[in-house]
Scaffold this active site. Structure first.
Site, short mmCIF file in Angstrom:
data_model
loop_
_atom_site.label_atom_id
_atom_site.label_comp_id
_atom_site.label_asym_id
_atom_site.label_seq_id
_atom_site.Cartn_x
_atom_site.Cartn_y
_atom_site.Cartn_z
N CYS A 118 56.58 24.37 44.59
CA CYS A 118 56.28 25.77 44.31
C CYS A 118 55.06 26.18 45.13
O CYS A 118 54.41 25.34 45.77
CB CYS A 118 56.00 25.96 42.82
SG CYS A 118 54.54 25.03 42.25
N HIS A 141 51.28 16.12 40.27
CA HIS A 141 51.85 14.92 39.63
C HIS A 141 53.04 14.40 40.42
O HIS A 141 54.20 14.58 40.05
CB HIS A 141 52.24 15.23 38.18
CG HIS A 141 51.07 15.32 37.26
ND1 HIS A 141 51.10 16.00 36.07
CD2 HIS A 141 49.82 14.81 37.37
CE1 HIS A 141 49.92 15.90 35.48
NE2 HIS A 141 49.13 15.19 36.25
N CYS A 167 46.01 26.22 40.47
CA CYS A 167 47.06 27.20 40.75
C CYS A 167 46.63 28.58 40.25
O CYS A 167 46.16 28.70 39.10
CB CYS A 167 48.36 26.79 40.07
SG CYS A 167 49.67 28.04 40.23
N HIS A 178 48.09 17.18 28.23
CA HIS A 178 48.43 17.54 29.61
C HIS A 178 47.19 18.15 30.26
O HIS A 178 46.49 18.95 29.63
CB HIS A 178 49.59 18.54 29.64
CG HIS A 178 50.11 18.78 31.02
ND1 HIS A 178 49.53 19.70 31.88
CD2 HIS A 178 51.13 18.22 31.72
CE1 HIS A 178 50.18 19.70 33.03
NE2 HIS A 178 51.16 18.81 32.96
N GLU A 203 46.67 20.50 32.30
CA GLU A 203 46.59 21.96 32.29
C GLU A 203 46.11 22.47 30.94
O GLU A 203 45.27 23.39 30.86
CB GLU A 203 47.95 22.59 32.63
CG GLU A 203 47.88 24.11 32.67
CD GLU A 203 49.23 24.78 32.85
OE1 GLU A 203 49.38 25.93 32.38
OE2 GLU A 203 50.13 24.17 33.47
N CYS A 258 55.48 30.00 34.53
CA CYS A 258 55.45 30.51 35.90
C CYS A 258 56.86 30.70 36.46
O CYS A 258 57.85 30.17 35.95
CB CYS A 258 54.62 29.61 36.80
SG CYS A 258 55.48 28.17 37.42
N SER A 267 56.55 19.64 41.84
CA SER A 267 55.61 18.81 42.59
C SER A 267 56.30 17.72 43.40
O SER A 267 55.65 16.82 43.93
CB SER A 267 54.58 18.19 41.63
OG SER A 267 55.22 17.59 40.52
#
Length: 320
Positions: free
Chosen positions: A18, A47, A103, A131, A133, A202, A275
């Site tokens: 992405c 990752h 990001c 995680h 994020e 996203c 990823s």
């Protein structure tokens, strides 16, 4: 010589990198080109082992915490997943030259949470604990300011101080369907809850899951190229299973394939997490071509043209 059995591979589109992942990888590569090795990177930049190993070979040094980095003038890059506010503060206290590869769509979630906090709302974060994020988003605000909601059961059980003063944000790489279920519970219980103006999940997560939904019902097996610690890749595998695919596997390389799982199949679906590089998709297709007489079809769920520029400090005009 025995003739190869025919096998149709249905490629999901879009798949693979992405815009946020491309930006993060470009950030490390641009830093290496401008400043030379080493370039330190906190956490895996994305990752994916293949990507990390490739960057390591070029001079990137990956660490989990800043304490592992000696005093240095070398660049220190923060991964695409985002970091708690304490991390750049720590970097500043040690006079590190830090570069943030978070990001932009994750940064958007951070900003939403900060706005809700400023307005005095209780904030719920829909996501998976531990995680990176989620750790980064939780770490944007003081401890206790954000409550993590992982399941619809969590949403059912949550007891707010003021049901009319709530807001939610989400991790960007979740299952669309799971998240919709959680949001439905929250909106039914708390009709005045504030949510994002545009979905936090996203575009890449949404599009890749949509493609798998189209392909999974018409294939005998589905391969998702991605790492076990890649949230969006794991969600793709789960989506395939939910859509009725009896064999849905996550693999990092062709060498991970268990060929016994693919005996007798006629149609194979193939996709890659956000990823995972296309070179691994090609590697896996090559492995199947050695055993089967392949035909290939692509099924598309969306067109993508998103682009995120690297951080300003790495752009050619930065010195002007």
């Amino acid at each position: 010589m025995l003739a190869k059995s025919p096998l149709k591979i249905v490629l999901c589109s879009p798949r693979g990198f992405c815009a946020g992942v491309v930006r993060a990888i470009d950030t490390v590569e641009r830093a290496l080109a401008l400043y030379g090795a080493p370039v330190y990177v906190r956490h895996e930049i994305v990752h994916n082992k293949y990507v990390v190993d490739s960057l390591r070979a070029k001079g990137a040094i990956f660490v989990e915490e800043l304490e592992e980095i000696p005093d240095t003038k070398a660049p220190v890059v923060f991964s695409a997943h985002g970091v708690p506010k304490s991390v750049p503060e720590h970097a500043l206290s040690r006079n590190f030259f830090s570069i943030d590869a978070t990001c932009p769509l994750v940064t958007k979630v951070h900003r939403e949470a900060a706005i809700h906090f400023k307005r005095g709302r209780e904030i719920l974060l829909i996501g998976h604990s531990h995680h990176p994020e989620v750790v980064g988003t939780l770490g944007q605000l003081p401890a206790g300011a954000v409550t993590l909601i992982e399941t619809a059961a969590d949403a059912e059980a949550y007891q707010p101080k003021d049901p009319n003063n709530l807001a939610f944000v989400t991790q960007t790489t979740l299952s669309i369907d799971d998240t919709a279920g959680i949001v439905t519970v929250l909106r039914e219980r708390f009709p005045n809850i504030s949510g994002p103006h545009k979905e936090d999940i996203c575009y890449a997560t949404t599009n890749r899951q949509a493609a798998v939904k189209k392909v999974a019902p018409v294939v005998d097996a589905m391969i998702v190229v991605g790492a076990p610690n890649s949230s969006n890749s794991q969600r793709l595998r789960e989506v395939a299973e939910r859509e009725g695919c009896k064999v849905a596997v996550l693999v990092q390389r062709a060498s991970d394939l268990d060929w016994s799982q693919f005996e007798g199949i006629k149609v194979l679906g193939l996709t890659a997490g956000a990823s995972a590089p296309e070179v691994i998709v090609e590697e896996i297709m090559g492995a199947f071509a050695e055993r089967f007489d392949l035909s290939v079809e692509t099924v598309s769920a969306a067109e993508e043209n998103e682009f995120f520029p690297v951080p300003r400090v790495l752009r050619p005009d930065a010195a002007e």
